[in-house]
Design a protein around this motif. Structure first.
Motif, PDB file in Angstrom:
ATOM      1  N   LEU A   4      61.366  68.245 -38.589  1.00 16.88           N
ATOM      2  CA  LEU A   4      62.266  67.221 -38.065  1.00 16.88           C
ATOM      3  C   LEU A   4      62.111  67.076 -36.556  1.00 16.88           C
ATOM      4  CD1 LEU A   4      64.640  65.226 -38.171  1.00 16.88           C
ATOM      5  CD2 LEU A   4      66.181  67.216 -38.137  1.00 16.88           C
ATOM      6  N   SER A   5      62.006  68.193 -35.845  1.00 16.10           N
ATOM      7  CA  SER A   5      61.874  68.142 -34.394  1.00 16.10           C
ATOM      8  C   SER A   5      60.656  67.334 -33.984  1.00 16.10           C
ATOM      9  CB  SER A   5      61.783  69.564 -33.828  1.00 16.10           C
ATOM     10  OG  SER A   5      61.541  69.537 -32.440  1.00 16.10           O
ATOM     11  N   TRP A   6      59.536  67.555 -34.681  1.00 17.49           N
ATOM     12  CA  TRP A   6      58.318  66.780 -34.381  1.00 17.49           C
ATOM     13  C   TRP A   6      58.548  65.293 -34.642  1.00 17.49           C
ATOM     14  CZ3 TRP A   6      55.170  63.378 -36.864  1.00 17.49           C
ATOM     15  CH2 TRP A   6      53.936  63.102 -36.267  1.00 17.49           C
ATOM     16  N   HIS A   7      59.206  64.965 -35.730  1.00 10.26           N
ATOM     17  CA  HIS A   7      59.461  63.556 -36.040  1.00 10.26           C
ATOM     18  C   HIS A   7      60.326  62.895 -34.965  1.00 10.26           C
ATOM     19  CE1 HIS A   7      57.825  64.319 -40.075  1.00 10.26           C
ATOM     20  NE2 HIS A   7      57.783  63.005 -40.216  1.00 10.26           N
ATOM     21  N   VAL A   8      61.350  63.602 -34.511  1.00 13.85           N
ATOM     22  CA  VAL A   8      62.205  63.047 -33.453  1.00 13.85           C
ATOM     23  C   VAL A   8      61.391  62.824 -32.181  1.00 13.85           C
ATOM     24  CG1 VAL A   8      64.165  63.511 -31.928  1.00 13.85           C
ATOM     25  CG2 VAL A   8      64.337  64.025 -34.385  1.00 13.85           C
ATOM     26  N   GLN A   9      60.579  63.804 -31.803  1.00  9.27           N
ATOM     27  CA  GLN A   9      59.746  63.675 -30.610  1.00  9.27           C
ATOM     28  C   GLN A   9      58.751  62.527 -30.749  1.00  9.27           C
ATOM     29  OE1 GLN A   9      58.075  67.472 -29.008  1.00  9.27           O
ATOM     30  NE2 GLN A   9      59.356  68.414 -30.567  1.00  9.27           N
TER      31      GLN A   9
END
Length: 227
Positions: A158-163
């Motif tokens: 999820l963190s990668w997707h947000v970034q």
């Protein structure tokens, strides 16, 4: 995970027709617009869209390869995609293998354009990977991304997707992603609500389309600033 593991991601060759279907774009929509294609893979979209009057920059981590090495990867991944249909036929529409094979000529045209770009230094093809892009803020009217976000949810958290989304929204006014379905399932990305919460200044809208290859990939996401 901060960068794309390119060996585990198919270098697909979806054509300009595929793009226009996935993102509901016409020739009129393309003319005069600055567009980022990220990741571009081996698509002929940029070449064809420039012919229609768009300014397109294509980004992919494999665009640091020389022409021969990239050509080998293009042809290998096309056969990998065809083989995948045999392993998981329930995921695909009838005729999907023939459609993948039909990418061969557009992919060769892409490779020829890639070779010209490397000789002329026009920087139509840029080596880079989400979630870090080498462009100034709001460099593009539109950013397009197909079959990376959400499709490889097991590789990217999820963190990668947000970034990644925040970065595309930094460099482009409007971002379109296809498909919103998670991996090979027919369910939307399981962290979709969390993405919306993480980007509160933006409007998220979805549209259903008919995908010509996959049975599950039927939703396109559009993100733009709230009025």
């Amino acid at each position: 995970m901060s960068t794309a593991p390119s060996a585990n991601v198919y270098l697909s060759g979806r054509t300009v027709d595929d793009y226009q279907r996935m993102f509901s774009l016409t020739g009129r929509d393309l003319k005069g617009r600055s567009i980022l294609d990220c990741p571009a893979g081996s698509s002929d979209f940029a070449l064809r869209a420039r012919m229609l009057g768009a300014e397109v920059v294509s980004v992919d981590p494999l665009f640091d390869h020389d022409v021969d090495d990239l050509a080998w990867r293009v042809r290998q991944d096309r056969e990998r995609l065809v083989d995948n249909i045999g392993r998981s036929p329930e995921m695909f529409r009838p005729g999907a293998a023939d459609r993948y094979r039909s990418w061969a000529m557009p992919q060769e045209e892409f490779l020829a354009d890639y070779a010209r770009d490397r000789v002329k230094g026009t920087r139509h093809y840029v080596a880079a990977a989400l979630p870090v892009l080498p462009f100034e803020d709001q460099s593009f009217d539109l950013a397009l991304s197909a079959f990376l976000l959400f499709s490889y949810h097991a590789l990217f958290d999820l963190s990668w997707h947000v970034q990644a989304l925040a970065e595309m929204l930094r460099v482009a006014h409007t971002v379109q992603i296809h498909p919103l379905e998670e991996g090979a399932s027919r369910a939307l990305y399981s962290h979709y609500r969390a993405l919306q919460d993480a980007l509160p200044g933006f409007e998220f809208t979805t549209k259903s389309i008919d995908n010509l290859c996959y049975l599950h990939a039927s939703t396109t996401l559009t993100i733009r600033p709230r009025n």
